[in-house]
Scaffold this motif. Structure first.
Motif, short mmCIF file in Angstrom:
data_model
loop_
_atom_site.label_atom_id
_atom_site.label_comp_id
_atom_site.label_asym_id
_atom_site.label_seq_id
_atom_site.Cartn_x
_atom_site.Cartn_y
_atom_site.Cartn_z
N LEU A 32 -25.41 -56.03 -12.98
CA LEU A 32 -26.13 -54.76 -13.11
C LEU A 32 -27.07 -54.57 -11.92
O LEU A 32 -27.13 -53.49 -11.32
N ALA A 33 -27.81 -55.63 -11.56
CA ALA A 33 -28.73 -55.55 -10.44
C ALA A 33 -27.98 -55.24 -9.14
O ALA A 33 -28.41 -54.41 -8.34
N ARG A 89 -26.47 -51.48 -4.72
CA ARG A 89 -25.43 -50.89 -3.87
C ARG A 89 -25.35 -49.37 -4.06
O ARG A 89 -25.12 -48.63 -3.11
N SER A 90 -25.55 -48.92 -5.29
CA SER A 90 -25.53 -47.47 -5.55
C SER A 90 -26.70 -46.79 -4.88
O SER A 90 -26.57 -45.67 -4.36
N ARG A 91 -27.84 -47.45 -4.86
CA ARG A 91 -29.03 -46.89 -4.21
C ARG A 91 -28.86 -46.84 -2.70
O ARG A 91 -29.25 -45.87 -2.04
N ALA A 92 -28.25 -47.90 -2.13
CA ALA A 92 -28.14 -48.00 -0.67
C ALA A 92 -27.20 -46.95 -0.08
O ALA A 92 -27.34 -46.58 1.08
N ARG A 142 -40.56 -42.72 8.83
CA ARG A 142 -40.65 -44.18 8.88
C ARG A 142 -39.89 -44.79 7.71
O ARG A 142 -40.46 -45.32 6.77
N ARG A 143 -38.58 -44.74 7.79
CA ARG A 143 -37.74 -45.31 6.74
C ARG A 143 -37.03 -46.54 7.27
O ARG A 143 -36.21 -46.45 8.18
N ARG A 144 -37.36 -47.71 6.72
CA ARG A 144 -36.68 -48.94 7.11
C ARG A 144 -35.59 -49.31 6.11
O ARG A 144 -34.72 -50.11 6.41
N THR A 145 -35.64 -48.72 4.90
CA THR A 145 -34.69 -49.06 3.85
C THR A 145 -33.45 -48.20 3.96
O THR A 145 -33.55 -46.98 4.05
N PRO A 146 -32.25 -48.83 3.99
CA PRO A 146 -31.03 -48.00 3.96
C PRO A 146 -30.90 -47.32 2.60
O PRO A 146 -31.13 -47.92 1.56
N GLY A 147 -30.56 -46.05 2.63
CA GLY A 147 -30.44 -45.32 1.37
C GLY A 147 -31.79 -44.95 0.80
O GLY A 147 -32.78 -44.77 1.52
N LEU A 148 -31.86 -44.85 -0.52
CA LEU A 148 -33.10 -44.49 -1.19
C LEU A 148 -34.00 -45.70 -1.38
O LEU A 148 -33.55 -46.84 -1.45
N ARG A 149 -35.28 -45.43 -1.49
CA ARG A 149 -36.22 -46.48 -1.86
C ARG A 149 -36.18 -46.67 -3.38
O ARG A 149 -35.79 -45.78 -4.13
N ARG A 150 -36.62 -47.83 -3.82
CA ARG A 150 -36.65 -48.10 -5.26
C ARG A 150 -37.53 -47.09 -6.00
O ARG A 150 -37.17 -46.59 -7.06
N TYR A 173 -37.89 -50.36 -12.83
CA TYR A 173 -36.67 -50.29 -12.04
C TYR A 173 -36.54 -51.49 -11.11
O TYR A 173 -35.46 -52.07 -10.96
N THR A 174 -37.65 -51.91 -10.50
CA THR A 174 -37.62 -53.07 -9.62
C THR A 174 -37.15 -54.31 -10.37
O THR A 174 -36.33 -55.10 -9.85
#
Length: 284
Positions: free
Chosen positions: A6-7, A12-15, A29-37, A51-52
């Motif tokens: 699940l995690a 992967r769905s978020r990224a 200033r976005r370092r995270t691929p995709g959406l942030r948590r 969610y985290t």
């Protein structure tokens, strides 16, 4: 419940989603691929900490409501939504009523909603549950995702929340009340086995004398295109065309509010867009 899988699926769905895919502004200033948590949590109407913990494979078993909200926030297809439910140890929704109850909206419908960035628009179940909104709709009628799930129903809020009624001119409120009740009666008559709609009717009959009186009059009418007047606390009065696009297969409606070009309401709607984007920037 398979916490590890699940995690992984959530990560992967978020990224794979970009902020623009879900109607969010792209920051510098976005370092995270995709959406942030925290962005997923905001879209799903849940706490960022919860969610985290799900993404770290240490969260409690999510409810069906939470799973539905996550499927909507992550723009999952029906097959992907079913996979999410299976990983959490739940049976996926099997019909339109169950799908609407979990808040699942087809990705194609959400794509249309995300592209409507200059007018208020929201997806609502036929029983009145707000399933998704764009920033303009949140600016116009309030952010549904910030409320507990049971308080996202527009019929329930109209009869039980004075703040919801203040969005409309006093002279218009009796007609809104009548139409809400007539529409809900049509829904329950078409689906007498729908436990969610029946519970909503039961609660409102007990808690609102106005609703109970109107219910006993046995009016039936499905809500369609209309003209609505709003009393917005920031931009002032608005008269908006309310277009309703039906998705009969899943019991959902895409409601879009527009104003006649050149009118005062049109200019105020443009101002509302600025207000909505500023509010979104503050919240993100």
């Amino acid at each position: 419940m398979n916490r590890a899988q699940l995690a992984d699926f959530l990560r992967r769905s978020r990224a794979r989603l970009a902020p623009s895919d879900v109607g969010l502004a792209v920051g510098s200033r976005r370092r995270t691929p995709g959406l942030r948590r925290e962005e997923v949590a905001q879209l799903a109407g849940m706490s960022g900490d919860y969610y985290t913990r799900l993404e770290q494979a240490r969260g409690p078993r999510p409810s069906r409501q939470i799973l539905g909200s996550l499927a909507r926030a992550l723009r999952l297809t029906e097959d992907e939504r079913d996979h999410l439910f299976h990983l959490a140890g739940e049976e996926p929704p099997r019909d339109a009523r169950d799908a609407a109850g979990t808040g699942h909206v087809r990705p194609g419908l959400l794509l249309v909603l995300d592209r409507l960035d200059d007018v208020p628009a929201q997806v609502v179940s036929d029983a009145g549950d707000v399933l998704a909104q764009n920033a303009m709709a949140a600016a116009l009628v309030g952010d549904a995702a910030s409320r507990p799930p049971r308080e996202r129903n527009i019929v329930r809020r109209f009869f039980l929340d004075p703040a919801a009624r203040r969005l409309f001119p006093p002279g218009d409120r009796p007609e809104h009340a009548r139409r809400h009740v007539a529409h809900l009666r049509a829904v329950l008559a078409a689906r007498p086995e729908d436990a969610r709609a029946a519970a909503l009717v039961g609660e409102l009959r007990c808690r609102s004398m106005e609703f109970a009186t109107l219910w006993d009059q046995h009016e039936v009418a499905v809500r369609r295109a209309d003209v609505k007047r709003f009393l917005h606390p920031v931009v002032g009065p608005l008269e908006l065309e309310c277009e309703v696009l039906l998705s009969a297969e899943q019991g959902q409606r895409l409601i879009v509010y527009t104003a006649r070009p050149g009118s005062e309401s049109y200019e105020r709607l443009r101002l509302l867009r600025v207000v909505g984007l500023q509010d979104l920037a503050v919240r993100s």
